[in-house]
Design a protein around this motif. Structure first.
Motif, PDB file in Angstrom:
ATOM      1  N   SER A 179      -8.549  -8.791 -17.595  1.00 19.09           N
ATOM      2  CA  SER A 179      -8.769 -10.345 -17.932  1.00 19.09           C
ATOM      3  C   SER A 179      -8.216 -11.129 -17.050  1.00 19.09           C
ATOM      4  O   SER A 179      -8.568 -12.225 -16.676  1.00 19.09           O
ATOM      5  CB  SER A 179      -8.141 -10.516 -19.223  1.00 19.09           C
ATOM      6  N   ASP A 180      -7.320 -10.641 -16.032  1.00 22.02           N
ATOM      7  CA  ASP A 180      -6.771 -11.609 -15.092  1.00 22.02           C
ATOM      8  C   ASP A 180      -7.502 -11.403 -13.800  1.00 22.02           C
ATOM      9  O   ASP A 180      -7.052 -11.928 -12.818  1.00 22.02           O
ATOM     10  CB  ASP A 180      -5.302 -11.142 -14.843  1.00 22.02           C
ATOM     11  N   GLY A 181      -8.548 -10.571 -13.632  1.00 21.42           N
ATOM     12  CA  GLY A 181      -9.331 -10.396 -12.594  1.00 21.42           C
ATOM     13  C   GLY A 181      -9.079  -9.032 -11.773  1.00 21.42           C
ATOM     14  O   GLY A 181     -10.058  -8.795 -10.883  1.00 21.42           O
ATOM     15  N   HIS A 240      -2.159   0.540  -7.142  1.00 23.38           N
ATOM     16  CA  HIS A 240      -2.082   2.028  -6.637  1.00 23.38           C
ATOM     17  C   HIS A 240      -3.350   2.672  -6.465  1.00 23.38           C
ATOM     18  O   HIS A 240      -4.407   2.363  -7.082  1.00 23.38           O
ATOM     19  CB  HIS A 240      -1.493   2.757  -7.798  1.00 23.38           C
ATOM     20  N   GLY A 241      -3.569   3.685  -5.753  1.00 19.83           N
ATOM     21  CA  GLY A 241      -4.599   4.492  -5.405  1.00 19.83           C
ATOM     22  C   GLY A 241      -5.808   3.580  -5.362  1.00 19.83           C
ATOM     23  O   GLY A 241      -5.717   2.709  -4.224  1.00 19.83           O
ATOM     24  N   ARG A 242      -6.832   3.579  -5.934  1.00 19.34           N
ATOM     25  CA  ARG A 242      -8.261   2.843  -5.477  1.00 19.34           C
ATOM     26  C   ARG A 242      -8.365   1.703  -6.389  1.00 19.34           C
ATOM     27  O   ARG A 242      -9.419   1.162  -6.290  1.00 19.34           O
ATOM     28  CB  ARG A 242      -9.328   3.781  -5.796  1.00 19.34           C
ATOM     29  N   SER A 243      -7.302   1.375  -7.011  1.00 20.55           N
ATOM     30  CA  SER A 243      -7.407  -0.101  -7.890  1.00 20.55           C
ATOM     31  C   SER A 243      -6.960  -1.345  -7.022  1.00 20.55           C
ATOM     32  O   SER A 243      -6.459  -1.030  -5.961  1.00 20.55           O
ATOM     33  CB  SER A 243      -6.413   0.161  -9.160  1.00 20.55           C
ATOM     34  N   ASP A 244      -7.106  -2.358  -7.517  1.00 18.70           N
ATOM     35  CA  ASP A 244      -7.112  -3.546  -6.793  1.00 18.70           C
ATOM     36  C   ASP A 244      -5.420  -3.667  -6.684  1.00 18.70           C
ATOM     37  O   ASP A 244      -4.592  -3.078  -7.407  1.00 18.70           O
ATOM     38  CB  ASP A 244      -7.314  -4.782  -7.462  1.00 18.70           C
ATOM     39  N   ILE A 245      -4.944  -4.527  -5.756  1.00 16.22           N
ATOM     40  CA  ILE A 245      -3.521  -4.658  -5.294  1.00 16.22           C
ATOM     41  C   ILE A 245      -3.209  -6.162  -5.446  1.00 16.22           C
ATOM     42  O   ILE A 245      -3.042  -6.810  -4.287  1.00 16.22           O
ATOM     43  CB  ILE A 245      -3.220  -4.223  -3.954  1.00 16.22           C
ATOM     44  N   PRO A 246      -3.309  -6.509  -6.646  1.00 17.46           N
ATOM     45  CA  PRO A 246      -2.823  -8.209  -6.843  1.00 17.46           C
ATOM     46  C   PRO A 246      -1.447  -8.399  -6.308  1.00 17.46           C
ATOM     47  O   PRO A 246      -0.523  -7.706  -6.452  1.00 17.46           O
ATOM     48  CB  PRO A 246      -3.367  -8.418  -8.173  1.00 17.46           C
ATOM     49  N   PRO A 256       2.212   0.571  -1.933  1.00 18.81           N
ATOM     50  CA  PRO A 256       2.884  -0.428  -1.208  1.00 18.81           C
ATOM     51  C   PRO A 256       4.276  -0.821  -1.772  1.00 18.81           C
ATOM     52  O   PRO A 256       4.481  -0.581  -2.961  1.00 18.81           O
ATOM     53  CB  PRO A 256       1.727  -1.703  -1.441  1.00 18.81           C
ATOM     54  N   ILE A 257       5.113  -1.054  -0.543  1.00 15.97           N
ATOM     55  CA  ILE A 257       6.504  -1.070  -1.057  1.00 15.97           C
ATOM     56  C   ILE A 257       6.794  -2.257  -2.269  1.00 15.97           C
ATOM     57  O   ILE A 257       7.498  -2.019  -3.087  1.00 15.97           O
ATOM     58  CB  ILE A 257       7.339  -1.554   0.287  1.00 15.97           C
ATOM     59  N   PRO A 258       6.041  -3.352  -1.894  1.00 10.63           N
ATOM     60  CA  PRO A 258       6.295  -4.289  -3.155  1.00 10.63           C
ATOM     61  C   PRO A 258       5.696  -4.034  -4.347  1.00 10.63           C
ATOM     62  O   PRO A 258       6.350  -4.474  -5.407  1.00 10.63           O
ATOM     63  CB  PRO A 258       5.484  -5.627  -2.609  1.00 10.63           C
ATOM     64  N   VAL A 259       4.908  -3.404  -4.488  1.00 10.39           N
ATOM     65  CA  VAL A 259       4.254  -2.587  -5.855  1.00 10.39           C
ATOM     66  C   VAL A 259       5.499  -1.580  -6.084  1.00 10.39           C
ATOM     67  O   VAL A 259       5.769  -1.694  -7.463  1.00 10.39           O
ATOM     68  CB  VAL A 259       2.987  -1.904  -5.624  1.00 10.39           C
TER      69      VAL A 259
END
Length: 295
Positions: free
Chosen positions: A35-37, A86-92, A212-215
């Motif tokens: 829902s958040d895109g 993570h992986g093949r998902s988006d990295i918002p 990603p480190i921030p994630v």
């Protein structure tokens, strides 16, 4: 036609077919738009009663490969998704709090049309599942299995002596932000057993290095600062907890036993000598225990 030509022709045909599959439009179940895109990558194998896998911190849905292969062969529909970032998902740039992550599970369940679904989580995935229950209830859930859970509350506070001090986690976050690959290498051996192949250890470590480190920091911060102790009593479905007694990442006395004590009727199976990475180190036993529970 020479044999070499035949081989080249077959290889070309295989490549063309693979390319065609890769270029084909994705099925609705392969991507879930939140829902958040943010868009999440999903794997969906087999048919039958559905099982939704939620992966561990800093890994991906690929960690469940051996469980999905086994359980789909046994007649279960196995679905796994990559957590956002993570992986093949988006990295918002946001959405890594435990509430948003629990809502992502709800969106996967809704868009994949899963009812009477079994939830299987490992480590942080268990925290997301428990928080899903807090926010969405158990109406669509049949049962829950947890491997090496980091529930209910890993942070030491005045009323939670079992947790680790916040300074310990802050030091880890600082180390990750300076050299995450070295930290992974320095700490990987206790995750496995001496019998684990170097190739398997590298496969898991490579998954972690992709994060990603921030994630990694944001999700771990959400994990350790969210107190799920009050939610455990609200779980009204059969629960199986599989935990190794040599788990360094989620010590049995800090996480596994408090979790089973908080859930009415939950069953705890302890793996002697088992580390955190049970999904690979004790693969056959984990698959058999999950199959028996999910049946």
């Amino acid at each position: 036609m020479q044999r070499r030509d035949l081989l080249l022709t077959a290889a070309t045909a295989t490549f063309a077919a693979t390319g065609a599959r890769a270029a084909a439009p994705e099925t609705p179940r392969s991507r879930v738009r939140c829902s958040d895109g943010a868009t999440l990558h999903c794997e969906d194998w087999g048919s039958g009663r559905p099982v939704l896998f939620v992966h561990a911190w800093a890994l991906t849905s690929a960690m469940w490969t051996y469980q999905m292969a086994d359980l789909s062969h046994r007649g279960l529909r196995c679905i796994a998704f990559d957590r956002r970032g993570h992986g093949r998902s988006d990295i918002p740039g946001s959405g890594y709090d435990l509430d948003r992550l629990a809502d992502d599970i709800a969106e996967v369940i809704a868009q994949c049309d899963l009812d009477d679904v079994a939830l299987v989580g490992m480590s942080m995935g268990c925290n997301e599942i428990v928080n899903y229950v807090a926010r969405h209830g158990t109406a669509r859930i049949a049962r829950i299995a947890m491997l090496g859970p980091t529930t209910p509350y890993p942070l030491q506070t005045a009323d939670n002596a079992l947790g680790a001090p916040k300074a310990y986690f802050e030091q880890s976050w600082a180390t990750w932000q300076s050299d995450f690959p070295k930290w992974i290498e320095d700490n990987k051996l206790p995750f496995f057993t001496p019998e684990t192949s170097p190739q398997m250890m590298e496969w898991v470590a490579a998954m972690m290095r992709q994060t990603p480190i921030p994630v990694a920091v944001a999700t771990n911060r959400a994990l350790i600062t969210t107190d799920l102790r009050p939610v455990l009593a609200r779980i009204d479905r059969p629960v199986l907890i599989l935990h190794g007694d040599r788990d360094v990442s989620a010590p049995l006395e800090m996480t596994g036993r408090p979790t089973v004590r908080g859930i009415k009727g939950a069953a705890l199976k302890i793996y002697p000598g088992g580390p955190h990475g049970l999904f690979v180190t004790h693969m056959k036993q984990v698959n058999a225990d999950l199959a028996a529970f999910l049946a």
